[in-house]
Design a protein around this motif. Structure first.
Motif: not given
Length: 75
Positions: A1-19
């Protein structure tokens, strides 16, 4: 199972996620300047070391940097 964590999301072109994929941490960073970059880490300390180097010259506020680092620590 993959857990996703959003670190930051400024808009749909500037973001960081950790899986979290088992013991592996996959950081996906999407920027309007560089596109998508994917980094794979085998431990949290390795990921945090990368993050400290990645955000060494952060051009946002101290509060934004602290929020990003805290979000990464909580993964």
């Amino acid at each position: 199972m993959i857990k996703k964590h959003t670190i930051y999301k400024k808009d749909k072109w500037n973001m960081m996620n950790v899986e979290v994929q088992g013991k592996t941490l996959v950081v996906r960073e999407i920027t309007d300047q560089w596109g998508e970059e994917c980094h794979t880490f085998l431990s949290r300390p390795e990921m945090m070391h990368w993050a400290e180097n990645r955000f060494a010259n952060f051009d946002g506020t101290e509060e934004e940097l602290e929020a990003i680092m805290n979000a990464l620590k909580e993964v």
